[in-house]
Write a protein that holds these residues in place. Structure first.
Motif, PDB file in Angstrom:
ATOM      1  N   LEU A  35       0.828  -1.202   0.000  1.00 56.42           N
ATOM      2  CA  LEU A  35       0.000   0.000   0.000  1.00 56.42           C
ATOM      3  C   LEU A  35       0.867   1.259   0.000  1.00 56.42           C
ATOM      4  N   ALA A  36       1.874   1.288   0.866  1.00 59.07           N
ATOM      5  CA  ALA A  36       2.753   2.449   0.948  1.00 59.07           C
ATOM      6  C   ALA A  36       3.518   2.658  -0.362  1.00 59.07           C
ATOM      7  N   PHE A  44       1.968  10.388  -4.819  1.00 58.71           N
ATOM      8  CA  PHE A  44       2.906  11.418  -4.388  1.00 58.71           C
ATOM      9  C   PHE A  44       4.175  11.506  -5.234  1.00 58.71           C
ATOM     10  N   GLY A  45       4.464  10.496  -6.022  1.00 65.43           N
ATOM     11  CA  GLY A  45       5.667  10.506  -6.847  1.00 65.43           C
ATOM     12  C   GLY A  45       6.963  10.380  -6.058  1.00 65.43           C
ATOM     13  N   TRP A  46       6.885   9.798  -4.857  1.00 66.28           N
ATOM     14  CA  TRP A  46       8.068   9.644  -4.020  1.00 66.28           C
ATOM     15  C   TRP A  46       9.009   8.559  -4.532  1.00 66.28           C
ATOM     16  N   TYR A  47       8.454   7.512  -5.124  1.00 68.40           N
ATOM     17  CA  TYR A  47       9.251   6.365  -5.561  1.00 68.40           C
ATOM     18  C   TYR A  47       9.102   6.202  -7.066  1.00 68.40           C
ATOM     19  N   GLN A  48      10.162   5.757  -7.690  1.00 67.30           N
ATOM     20  CA  GLN A  48      10.110   5.474  -9.113  1.00 67.30           C
ATOM     21  C   GLN A  48       9.740   4.006  -9.305  1.00 67.30           C
ATOM     22  N   ALA A  57       7.479   3.998   6.038  1.00 67.54           N
ATOM     23  CA  ALA A  57       6.291   4.102   5.182  1.00 67.54           C
ATOM     24  C   ALA A  57       5.513   2.785   5.193  1.00 67.54           C
ATOM     25  N   SER A  58       6.201   1.670   5.236  1.00 66.87           N
ATOM     26  CA  SER A  58       5.533   0.365   5.297  1.00 66.87           C
ATOM     27  C   SER A  58       4.752   0.213   6.596  1.00 66.87           C
ATOM     28  N   VAL A  59       5.337   0.650   7.699  1.00 67.91           N
ATOM     29  CA  VAL A  59       4.635   0.593   8.986  1.00 67.91           C
ATOM     30  C   VAL A  59       3.396   1.485   8.945  1.00 67.91           C
ATOM     31  N   VAL A  60       3.529   2.677   8.372  1.00 69.29           N
ATOM     32  CA  VAL A  60       2.382   3.576   8.251  1.00 69.29           C
ATOM     33  C   VAL A  60       1.288   2.915   7.408  1.00 69.29           C
ATOM     34  N   GLY A  61       1.677   2.266   6.300  1.00 66.22           N
ATOM     35  CA  GLY A  61       0.698   1.564   5.471  1.00 66.22           C
ATOM     36  C   GLY A  61      -0.004   0.457   6.232  1.00 66.22           C
ATOM     37  N   ALA A  62       0.740  -0.291   7.039  1.00 64.00           N
ATOM     38  CA  ALA A  62       0.135  -1.366   7.837  1.00 64.00           C
ATOM     39  C   ALA A  62      -0.791  -0.799   8.907  1.00 64.00           C
ATOM     40  N   ILE A  63      -0.420   0.331   9.504  1.00 65.44           N
ATOM     41  CA  ILE A  63      -1.286   0.972  10.496  1.00 65.44           C
ATOM     42  C   ILE A  63      -2.595   1.413   9.849  1.00 65.44           C
ATOM     43  N   VAL A  64      -2.505   1.975   8.650  1.00 66.80           N
ATOM     44  CA  VAL A  64      -3.718   2.376   7.924  1.00 66.80           C
ATOM     45  C   VAL A  64      -4.625   1.167   7.719  1.00 66.80           C
TER      46      VAL A  64
END
Length: 77
Positions: A35-36, A44-48, A57-64
């Motif tokens: 998800l993240a 957001f265009g943060w990653y290519q 970011a992965s932890v934030v995605g899992a929390i969501v």
């Protein structure tokens, strides 16, 4: 392995009763990372292409995902 660690950290940071044991925790961590990565690439265009989200970011995605689980569970109960 990282999915399990992400899932455990997300469970520790999210209040309330969470689903499952070892396998569910790992799946939540992996799904949070996916998800993240998707959000970071497409919104957001943060990653290519080919890059994945980092640990935080992965932890934030899992929390969501866990918060969504709590909302769905509360409405169905």
């Amino acid at each position: 392995m990282i999915g399990l660690v992400v899932g455990v950290v997300a469970k520790l940071l999210t209040p309330g009763k969470d689903p499952g044991g070892f396998i569910i925790t790992a799946l939540i961590g992996i799904a949070g990372s996916l998800l993240a990565t998707w959000v970071g690439q497409n919104l957001f265009g943060w990653y290519q292409d080919g890059q994945s989200a980092g640990f935080i970011a992965s932890v934030v995605g899992a929390i969501v995902l866990l918060l969504i689980y709590h909302l769905v569970k509360r409405k169905s109960a």
